[in-house]
Design a protein around this motif. Structure first.
Motif, short mmCIF file in Angstrom:
data_model
loop_
_atom_site.label_atom_id
_atom_site.label_comp_id
_atom_site.label_asym_id
_atom_site.label_seq_id
_atom_site.Cartn_x
_atom_site.Cartn_y
_atom_site.Cartn_z
N GLY A 154 -15.47 -28.04 12.78
CA GLY A 154 -14.52 -28.94 13.45
C GLY A 154 -13.96 -28.42 14.75
O GLY A 154 -13.27 -29.15 15.47
N TYR A 194 -6.13 -35.77 16.17
CA TYR A 194 -7.31 -34.91 16.37
C TYR A 194 -7.40 -34.48 17.84
O TYR A 194 -7.67 -33.31 18.14
CB TYR A 194 -8.58 -35.64 15.96
CG TYR A 194 -9.83 -34.94 16.44
CD1 TYR A 194 -10.20 -33.70 15.92
CD2 TYR A 194 -10.62 -35.51 17.44
CE1 TYR A 194 -11.33 -33.03 16.38
CE2 TYR A 194 -11.76 -34.85 17.90
CZ TYR A 194 -12.11 -33.61 17.37
OH TYR A 194 -13.21 -32.96 17.84
N GLN A 195 -7.19 -35.41 18.74
CA GLN A 195 -7.25 -35.09 20.16
C GLN A 195 -6.19 -34.05 20.53
O GLN A 195 -6.45 -33.12 21.30
CB GLN A 195 -7.08 -36.35 21.00
CG GLN A 195 -8.25 -37.32 20.89
CD GLN A 195 -7.97 -38.66 21.56
OE1 GLN A 195 -6.88 -38.91 22.07
NE2 GLN A 195 -8.98 -39.53 21.57
N THR A 248 -7.24 -30.69 19.09
CA THR A 248 -8.33 -30.14 19.90
C THR A 248 -7.78 -29.55 21.19
O THR A 248 -8.18 -28.46 21.62
CB THR A 248 -9.37 -31.24 20.21
OG1 THR A 248 -9.94 -31.70 18.98
CG2 THR A 248 -10.46 -30.73 21.11
N ARG A 257 -13.08 -32.78 10.89
CA ARG A 257 -12.72 -32.11 12.14
C ARG A 257 -11.23 -31.78 12.15
O ARG A 257 -10.83 -30.66 12.44
CB ARG A 257 -13.03 -33.01 13.34
CG ARG A 257 -14.47 -33.34 13.58
CD ARG A 257 -14.58 -34.24 14.80
NE ARG A 257 -15.69 -35.16 14.70
CZ ARG A 257 -15.81 -36.27 15.42
NH1 ARG A 257 -14.87 -36.59 16.29
NH2 ARG A 257 -16.84 -37.05 15.28
N LEU A 258 -10.43 -32.79 11.83
CA LEU A 258 -8.99 -32.60 11.85
C LEU A 258 -8.56 -31.58 10.80
O LEU A 258 -7.70 -30.72 11.06
CB LEU A 258 -8.28 -33.93 11.62
CG LEU A 258 -6.74 -33.89 11.67
CD1 LEU A 258 -6.25 -33.34 13.01
CD2 LEU A 258 -6.17 -35.29 11.43
N PRO A 310 -14.85 -37.27 11.30
CA PRO A 310 -13.53 -37.14 11.93
C PRO A 310 -12.48 -36.48 11.04
O PRO A 310 -11.72 -35.62 11.50
CB PRO A 310 -13.16 -38.59 12.28
CG PRO A 310 -14.48 -39.26 12.49
CD PRO A 310 -15.41 -38.63 11.49
N GLU A 369 -6.82 -40.27 15.04
CA GLU A 369 -7.64 -39.95 16.21
C GLU A 369 -6.81 -39.26 17.28
O GLU A 369 -7.24 -38.27 17.88
CB GLU A 369 -8.28 -41.22 16.77
CG GLU A 369 -9.10 -40.98 18.05
CD GLU A 369 -10.22 -39.96 17.88
OE1 GLU A 369 -10.59 -39.32 18.89
OE2 GLU A 369 -10.73 -39.79 16.77
#
Length: 384
Positions: A350, A266-267, A270, A182-183, A179, A263
């Motif tokens: 990511g 990140y969402q 994305t 990814r960020l 995670p 989280e």
């Protein structure tokens, strides 16, 4: 690689110092006792192929020099200790950065053809990784060697060949990336960083001046931060955020609950990247160009393709005339930093979640969103 430190920038972009070792010498020092057996491996490969294979494109001595120099670029970039252990194990992410960022930067600095330098470096590393495997000198996990070979030959590790479909493959690719990584990949994109800065402004509270959200100062916050991406409609973006419950209004001011939560961040990141990619692809009115460019975007985190493969895909679909339009969209994504500047086109690992959302948004029927067996047009183009 042991004792890896945070990258301090590519060697080509660092100021030269009298004490700094040359990349060729640094790579040679790390290679150490493996240099002679590697040369013999290349010579045997050359003899077996009758001059074909990697040694047909580059002579043995050039492949050896390219490997040592690029190994030096990689180790110096991360300030890794120049020990034998540093030349016996790597991660797919390290090699992806070598081919998509470090080597192009070196080419730019030295006024060389970046595609040619990347291709030569890939050849050298493919041979070297095969050598490490065959001689059992590889010090990492066996699966990591396979993934590194995939990267060196043009993939990014864990391609789609074993997956039930493109959507499943993209979900699996997203899950493989930690995670935090990814960020970090997403935030490295200026357009995503700009969006998150706008989200922070909205989280701090923007007075709507008694207006509807779509006609409020909140729109200008997004418009300003995303001024370099006219393909994205800030009003639509704002309404999507509100519709998803990310953006709320309380007492006439904007609020974003949990905006600092990793989280949620990140969402949001994305969502931002998916919106940008969707906007760029949809900016052409050619369905064939959209599908062609989308196949490249999808492949970028699964099994990257070249312009030649894109041309073949479009020709097989009877859309060869759409190649210029598809390439124009891909060039735009390269300019934004979404895709690599050299072929095969790759994207940071990511980005997989955002690519999944793009594919899902373009092709999954809205009234069948829960049907796992939906087929994605153009999926054959991204299967290994």
């Amino acid at each position: 690689m042991p004792k890896k430190k945070k990258s301090r920038g590519h060697p080509a972009r660092q100021p030269a110092t009298s004490s700094q070792m040359s990349p060729l010498r640094a790579g040679g020092r790390a290679l150490g006792d493996l240099q002679v057996p590697f040369r013999r491996f290349l010579e045997a490969e050359h003899a077996e192929d009758g001059g074909g294979g990697a040694t047909d494109a580059l002579p043995v001595e050039d492949l050896e020099a390219r490997l040592m120099e690029s190994l030096g670029w990689l180790l110096l970039s991360f300030e890794t200790d120049l020990t034998p252990a540093a030349a016996r194990a790597f991660t797919p992410a390290d090699l992806a950065e070598l081919f998509t960022e470090i080597v192009p930067a070196v080419a730019e600095h030295n006024d060389l053809d970046p595609q040619e330098l990347v291709d030569e470096t890939r050849l050298a590393w493919t041979s070297y990784l095969m050598f490490l495997g065959e001689t059992e000198e590889w010090a990492g996990e066996p699966e990591e060697l396979a993934d590194c070979l995939d990267v060196a030959s043009g993939g990014v590790g864990g391609a789609a060949s074993g997956q039930a479909g493109v959507l499943d493959a993209l979900a699996a690719a997203e899950a493989r990336v930690p995670p935090a990584d990814r960020l970090a990949d997403l935030v490295a994109l200026p357009v995503v960083a700009g969006f998150l800065a706008a989200l922070d402004e909205l989280a701090a509270g923007v007075d709507l001046d008694g207006r509807e959200l779509a006609d409020s100062p909140a729109v200008e916050v997004l418009r300003t931060r995303l001024a370099d991406v006219p393909e994205v409609d800030p009003v639509a973006l704002l309404l999507d955020l509100a519709g998803d419950g990310v953006l709320q209004v309380a007492d006439g001011r904007t609020a974003v609950p949990g905006a600092a939560d990793p989280e949620r961040r990140y969402q949001a990141a994305t969502f931002a990247l998916a919106s940008v990619v969707t906007g760029v692809l949809a900016s052409t009115d050619s369905p064939g160009a959209i599908v062609g460019a989308l196949s490249v975007v999808t492949s970028s985190v699964l099994q990257p393709v070249t312009s030649g493969e894109l041309r073949g895909f479009l020709e097989s679909a009877g859309d060869e005339a759409e190649l210029p339009a598809a390439l124009a969209r891909l060039t735009r994504l390269v300019d934004l930093g979404v895709l690599s500047a050299v072929e095969p086109w790759t994207a940071r690992p990511g980005f997989a979640g955002a690519v999944l959302d793009v594919v899902d948004g373009f092709f999954r029927p809205q009234d069948e969103g829960d049907d796992e067996d939906d087929e994605v047009p153009g999926a054959d183009a991204v299967q290994a």
